[in-house]
Design a protein around this motif. Structure first.
Motif, PDB file in Angstrom:
ATOM      1  N   SER A 112       2.622  -4.235   6.350  1.00  0.00           N
ATOM      2  CA  SER A 112       3.159  -3.119   6.398  1.00  0.00           C
ATOM      3  C   SER A 112       4.656  -3.261   7.680  1.00  0.00           C
ATOM      4  CB  SER A 112       2.820  -1.391   6.632  1.00  0.00           C
ATOM      5  OG  SER A 112       2.083  -1.947   5.366  1.00  0.00           O
ATOM      6  N   GLN A 130      -1.514  -7.706   0.168  1.00  0.00           N
ATOM      7  CA  GLN A 130      -1.461  -6.256   0.387  1.00  0.00           C
ATOM      8  C   GLN A 130      -3.028  -6.488  -0.573  1.00  0.00           C
ATOM      9  OE1 GLN A 130       0.086  -2.544   0.444  1.00  0.00           O
ATOM     10  NE2 GLN A 130       1.189  -3.937   1.840  1.00  0.00           N
ATOM     11  N   VAL A 138      -6.215   1.938  -0.236  1.00  0.00           N
ATOM     12  CA  VAL A 138      -4.611   2.251  -0.737  1.00  0.00           C
ATOM     13  C   VAL A 138      -4.026   1.525   0.217  1.00  0.00           C
ATOM     14  CG1 VAL A 138      -5.603   3.760  -2.850  1.00  0.00           C
ATOM     15  CG2 VAL A 138      -4.666   5.009  -0.415  1.00  0.00           C
ATOM     16  N   PRO A 139      -3.280   1.275  -0.273  1.00  0.00           N
ATOM     17  CA  PRO A 139      -1.812   1.037   0.400  1.00  0.00           C
ATOM     18  C   PRO A 139      -1.458   2.297   1.420  1.00  0.00           C
ATOM     19  CG  PRO A 139      -1.940   0.113  -1.791  1.00  0.00           C
ATOM     20  CD  PRO A 139      -2.307   0.995  -1.598  1.00  0.00           C
ATOM     21  N   ASP A 140      -0.892   1.447   3.006  1.00  0.00           N
ATOM     22  CA  ASP A 140      -0.507   2.003   4.086  1.00  0.00           C
ATOM     23  C   ASP A 140       0.234   1.696   4.924  1.00  0.00           C
ATOM     24  OD1 ASP A 140      -2.189   0.480   5.462  1.00  0.00           O
ATOM     25  OD2 ASP A 140      -3.730   1.763   5.638  1.00  0.00           O
ATOM     26  N   SER A 144       4.447   1.509  -0.240  1.00  0.00           N
ATOM     27  CA  SER A 144       4.286   2.259  -1.346  1.00  0.00           C
ATOM     28  C   SER A 144       5.327   3.162  -1.329  1.00  0.00           C
ATOM     29  CB  SER A 144       3.235   3.067  -1.117  1.00  0.00           C
ATOM     30  OG  SER A 144       3.322   4.586  -0.706  1.00  0.00           O
ATOM     31  N   TRP A 145       6.573   3.167   0.254  1.00  0.00           N
ATOM     32  CA  TRP A 145       7.874   3.411   0.013  1.00  0.00           C
ATOM     33  C   TRP A 145       7.954   2.149   0.011  1.00  0.00           C
ATOM     34  CZ3 TRP A 145      11.663   3.013   2.753  1.00  0.00           C
ATOM     35  CH2 TRP A 145      13.117   3.681   2.626  1.00  0.00           C
ATOM     36  N   LYS A 153       9.558  -2.387  -8.619  1.00  0.00           N
ATOM     37  CA  LYS A 153       7.856  -1.271  -9.262  1.00  0.00           C
ATOM     38  C   LYS A 153       7.070  -2.236  -9.936  1.00  0.00           C
ATOM     39  CE  LYS A 153       6.109   2.029 -12.416  1.00  0.00           C
ATOM     40  NZ  LYS A 153       5.246   1.219 -13.041  1.00  0.00           N
ATOM     41  N   THR A 157       3.465  -3.670  -7.987  1.00  0.00           N
ATOM     42  CA  THR A 157       2.553  -2.964  -8.601  1.00  0.00           C
ATOM     43  C   THR A 157       2.010  -4.165  -8.168  1.00  0.00           C
ATOM     44  OG1 THR A 157       3.057  -1.177  -9.603  1.00  0.00           O
ATOM     45  CG2 THR A 157       1.663  -2.050 -10.945  1.00  0.00           C
ATOM     46  N   MET A 160      -0.099  -4.693  -4.972  1.00  0.00           N
ATOM     47  CA  MET A 160      -0.687  -3.489  -4.381  1.00  0.00           C
ATOM     48  C   MET A 160      -1.820  -3.410  -5.436  1.00  0.00           C
ATOM     49  SD  MET A 160       2.080  -0.389  -2.988  1.00  0.00           S
ATOM     50  CE  MET A 160       2.989  -0.595  -4.739  1.00  0.00           C
TER      51      MET A 160
END
Length: 258
Positions: A112, A130, A138-140, A144-145, A153, A157, A160
């Motif tokens: 990120s 990821q 979960v991703p942080d 996800s944005w 997408k 996907t 992630m």
């Protein structure tokens, strides 16, 4: 945990835990946030972020988490809301451009951070991961944005939900990063780009940076209106006056960042 150096109007932030592949405890991101807040007084007009040693950042420091108050779901929530997220938000809101020089692993929160640059340049041995799904998380860090907006997408996907490495060259092919370069050219290329940006019209670059981010959420009419407001602000700057004079005089402009 980090080093901050300012030279030629470029602030270089180096993640400096090479013995841990720059794994990032919350305190490292607290230091990043403090460094970012200090940039105006330091006269920085661009930022370069890189990692010392064999990795950019291998993610959050899970070994440290295991024996600390940030272990577990509630601890992770507190670490994100108090340390990681504020630093990432500050980075996104900087009024100056950001270059990331990605060496080796950029995993988890490190991925990120690497992708938070306006220009991410990676050495060809680098990779983006990821990693969260591989350890039941979960991703942080805004992944996800950011990822669907960068690569769509389907590819977001893939990254992630499968948790597989994306090589630097594939990342460049996907449009995830600016470009992949030979490892031994990474720092020179990233530094040259950061210096080029630092010599540019700082106010205009910052406004453009803000408009790009806002444009991902606005409708067309609102984006047009925002451009007009930004143009009014940029047009009143000393750099704009210099740029127009230089154009008319057929010479290179000399911008001062004002």
């Amino acid at each position: 945990m980090i080093r901050l150096d300012v030279a030629d109007a470029v602030a270089t932030i180096t993640l400096a835990r090479p013995e841990r592949l720059n794994a990032a405890p919350p305190a490292m991101f607290d230091e990043i946030a403090a460094a970012l807040k200090s940039l105006p007084e330091a006269g920085a007009r661009a930022v370069l972020i890189t990692g010392e040693g064999r990795a950019f950042c291998s993610g959050a420091d899970l070994a440290a988490k295991a024996g600390s108050s940030v272990a577990g779901g509630e601890g992770a929530y507190q670490a994100l809301t108090r340390s990681y997220n504020p630093a990432m938000l500050l980075l996104s809101q900087l009024p100056i451009p950001v270059v990331t020089a990605v060496n080796g692993a950029a995993a988890g929160i490190g991925c990120s951070l690497a992708l938070a640059g306006d220009f991410a340049i990676a050495g060809k041995s680098a990779y983006f991961l990821q990693a969260f799904v591989n350890i039941g998380l979960v991703p942080d860090g805004g992944a996800s944005w950011t990822l669907p907006r960068l690569i769509g997408k389907a590819r977001a996907t893939e990254m992630m939900l499968l948790g597989e490495r994306v090589s630097a060259e594939k990342a460049a092919d996907w449009g995830l990063i600016h470009k992949a370069v030979d490892d031994d050219a990474l720092i020179a290329e990233a530094t040259a780009l950061a210096r080029r940006l630092a010599a540019g019209p700082t106010l205009a670059l910052g406004l453009a940076r803000r408009a790009i981010a806002a444009g991902q959420e606005l409708d067309y009419a609102a984006a047009l209106a925002g451009e007009a407001v930004n143009q009014r602000e940029a047009g009143g700057s000393a750099d704009a006056a210099e740029g127009i004079r230089a154009f008319l005089e057929k010479r290179a402009p000399s911008f001062t960042g004002k």
